[in-house]
Design a protein around this motif. Structure first.
Motif, PDB file in Angstrom:
ATOM      1  N   ARG A 221       1.170  -1.527  -0.513  1.00 26.07           N
ATOM      2  CA  ARG A 221       0.471  -0.167  -0.117  1.00 26.07           C
ATOM      3  C   ARG A 221       0.767   1.346  -0.134  1.00 26.07           C
ATOM      4  NH1 ARG A 221      -5.528  -0.126   1.450  1.00 26.07           N
ATOM      5  NH2 ARG A 221      -5.487   1.957   2.142  1.00 26.07           N
TER       6      ARG A 221
ATOM      7  N   ASN B 227      -8.027  -1.048  -4.537  1.00 23.71           N
ATOM      8  CA  ASN B 227      -8.704  -0.440  -3.155  1.00 23.71           C
ATOM      9  C   ASN B 227      -7.405   1.258  -2.554  1.00 23.71           C
ATOM     10  OD1 ASN B 227     -10.960  -1.192  -1.643  1.00 23.71           O
ATOM     11  ND2 ASN B 227      -9.866  -3.113  -2.817  1.00 23.71           N
ATOM     12  N   VAL B 228      -6.243   0.906  -2.965  1.00 22.05           N
ATOM     13  CA  VAL B 228      -6.167   1.664  -2.745  1.00 22.05           C
ATOM     14  C   VAL B 228      -5.605   2.826  -3.754  1.00 22.05           C
ATOM     15  CG1 VAL B 228      -2.762   2.804  -2.959  1.00 22.05           C
ATOM     16  CG2 VAL B 228      -4.092   0.827  -1.757  1.00 22.05           C
TER      17      VAL B 228
ATOM     18  N   GLU C   3      -8.851   4.451  -3.391  1.00 23.16           N
ATOM     19  CA  GLU C   3      -8.772   6.388  -1.972  1.00 23.16           C
ATOM     20  C   GLU C   3      -7.957   6.874  -2.814  1.00 23.16           C
ATOM     21  OE1 GLU C   3      -6.711   3.322   0.368  1.00 23.16           O
ATOM     22  OE2 GLU C   3      -8.215   2.020   0.657  1.00 23.16           O
TER      23      GLU C   3
ATOM     24  N   ASP D 151      -7.494  10.354  -4.533  1.00 24.81           N
ATOM     25  CA  ASP D 151      -8.773  10.944  -5.367  1.00 24.81           C
ATOM     26  C   ASP D 151      -7.335  12.461  -6.376  1.00 24.81           C
ATOM     27  OD1 ASP D 151     -10.097  12.793  -7.106  1.00 24.81           O
ATOM     28  OD2 ASP D 151     -10.824  13.668  -5.061  1.00 24.81           O
TER      29      ASP D 151
ATOM     30  N   TYR E  40     -17.997  -1.114  -5.212  1.00 27.45           N
ATOM     31  CA  TYR E  40     -17.794  -1.459  -4.024  1.00 27.45           C
ATOM     32  C   TYR E  40     -18.323  -2.155  -2.873  1.00 27.45           C
ATOM     33  CZ  TYR E  40     -20.517   3.493  -3.326  1.00 27.45           C
ATOM     34  OH  TYR E  40     -21.551   4.310  -3.412  1.00 27.45           O
TER      35      TYR E  40
ATOM     36  N   ASP F 211     -20.146  -1.734   1.111  1.00 28.28           N
ATOM     37  CA  ASP F 211     -20.178  -0.929   2.122  1.00 28.28           C
ATOM     38  C   ASP F 211     -20.750  -1.993   3.626  1.00 28.28           C
ATOM     39  OD1 ASP F 211     -19.460   1.359   1.301  1.00 28.28           O
ATOM     40  OD2 ASP F 211     -21.030   1.843   1.232  1.00 28.28           O
TER      41      ASP F 211
ATOM     42  N   ARG G 103     -15.156  -0.106   3.741  1.00 30.61           N
ATOM     43  CA  ARG G 103     -15.810   0.280   2.121  1.00 30.61           C
ATOM     44  C   ARG G 103     -14.938  -0.366   1.494  1.00 30.61           C
ATOM     45  NH1 ARG G 103     -18.046   5.017  -0.954  1.00 30.61           N
ATOM     46  NH2 ARG G 103     -19.739   3.947  -0.546  1.00 30.61           N
ATOM     47  N   ARG G 104     -15.267  -1.482   0.448  1.00 33.86           N
ATOM     48  CA  ARG G 104     -14.045  -2.400  -0.103  1.00 33.86           C
ATOM     49  C   ARG G 104     -14.252  -2.603  -1.948  1.00 33.86           C
ATOM     50  NH1 ARG G 104     -10.495  -6.060   1.970  1.00 33.86           N
ATOM     51  NH2 ARG G 104      -9.689  -7.170   0.064  1.00 33.86           N
ATOM     52  N   HIS G 105     -13.931  -2.449  -2.272  1.00 36.72           N
ATOM     53  CA  HIS G 105     -13.637  -2.194  -3.594  1.00 36.72           C
ATOM     54  C   HIS G 105     -13.460  -3.106  -4.214  1.00 36.72           C
ATOM     55  CE1 HIS G 105     -13.495   2.667  -2.820  1.00 36.72           C
ATOM     56  NE2 HIS G 105     -13.960   2.807  -4.098  1.00 36.72           N
TER      57      HIS G 105
END
Length: 294
Positions: free
Chosen positions: A45, A73-74, A77, A79, A126, A128, A133-135
């Protein structure tokens, strides 16, 4: 040509990945890269975050679907204002996401794809739940299939893709059916079930064609409610492997962009092969969220 951050997962697959082999494959494919071999998920990560924060846009992971899930997921997260590019070099047990695109399950052949300009804008979904939250980009599920995913990593790595069917057969007899309520943007479904599958792509479990009609560019998930009797569930497996199970009366299929799932009995939940928690959960699709290198 963009410079790739290439991160290896030493725990993926039936044997450890040798970074020397990865370097040789990338060099032979004329790829510009920075190779790193993080020893833990936290380290992986960190190197991805550092790469993106320093202006990088191209990340490739050497591993399977779980390794790709970590990277996704990284990336989701962060933007950055620019759609990230993800490449996958197969070394994991499954590498099922690559099967949807026909990318070779071979390190050297797959490395050549990183040297081309072709990318594919794909949906990411994703989940919830109590875990946050997990993509995921490939397949998630709740129920007996998730229970098998929970048990499979405890079996010996040398079994490879055989770990999942063995774990499934072991967990099935005592796994509790549940009354489920699935609320979507179009309808509410109430049913007894043994599993609920959320497919963004077509394959899971080392080549099982679980969602032959799924596509990663349509903005919806292919959801399947499996309501087979336990005595018939094992007989359904060969159909799932071949992708011919959708006509079976024990399978109900829906295409939805968002949903909420509750179960009368608490079920385990997995995403891209990793156990993440238990029901209840909600999910949603993010259209064209990343560029996948193909």
């Amino acid at each position: 040509m963009k410079r790739w951050l290439v991160a290896t997962n030493p725990a993926a697959g039936t044997r450890s990945v040798d970074p020397i082999d990865v370097r040789a494959a990338l060099t032979a494919a004329d790829v510009e890269f920075e190779l790193t071999a993080p020893m833990t998920r936290a380290d992986m990560r960190s190197v991805i975050v550092d790469h993106i924060q320093n202006g990088g846009t191209h990340v490739a992971v050497v591993g399977g679907d779980g390794t790709a899930n970590l990277a996704i997921n990284v990336l989701m997260e962060m933007d950055t204002g620019e759609r990230p590019v993800l490449g996958i070099l197969p070394s994991g047990t499954g590498c099922d996401l690559l099967r949807t695109f026909g990318i070779p399950q071979d390190l050297g052949l797959a490395a050549r794809h990183l040297a081309t300009n072709d990318t594919y804008s794909v949906d990411v979904a994703y989940l919830d739940g109590s875990w946050g939250r997990r993509h995921f980009v490939n397949v998630a599920q709740a129920g007996v299939g998730a229970a098998a995913a929970q048990s499979a990593p405890k079996l010996h790595r040398r079994l490879g893709a055989g770990r999942y069917p063995l774990a499934f057969a072991a967990r099935l007899p005592r796994f509790p059916k549940a009354q489920i309520t699935l609320v979507t943007e179009r309808r509410t479904v109430e049913s007894e079930a043994l599993a609920v599958i959320f497919a963004n792509a077509q394959f899971f479990a080392g080549g099982w064609n679980v969602a032959p009609r799924a596509t990663l560019i349509d903005g919806v998930l292919d959801i399947q409610i499996i309501n087979a009797a336990k005595t018939r569930a094992l007989a359904l497996v060969p159909k799932i492997i071949r992708g011919t199970h959708l006509a079976d009366p024990a399978v109900r299929r829906l295409s939805v962009a968002e949903f909420d799932l509750s179960t009368s009995t608490e079920w385990p939940v997995e995403a891209d092969g990793d156990l993440i928690g238990n029901t209840r959960l909600a999910g949603r699709v993010i259209p064209a969220a990343i560029n996948l290198k193909i």
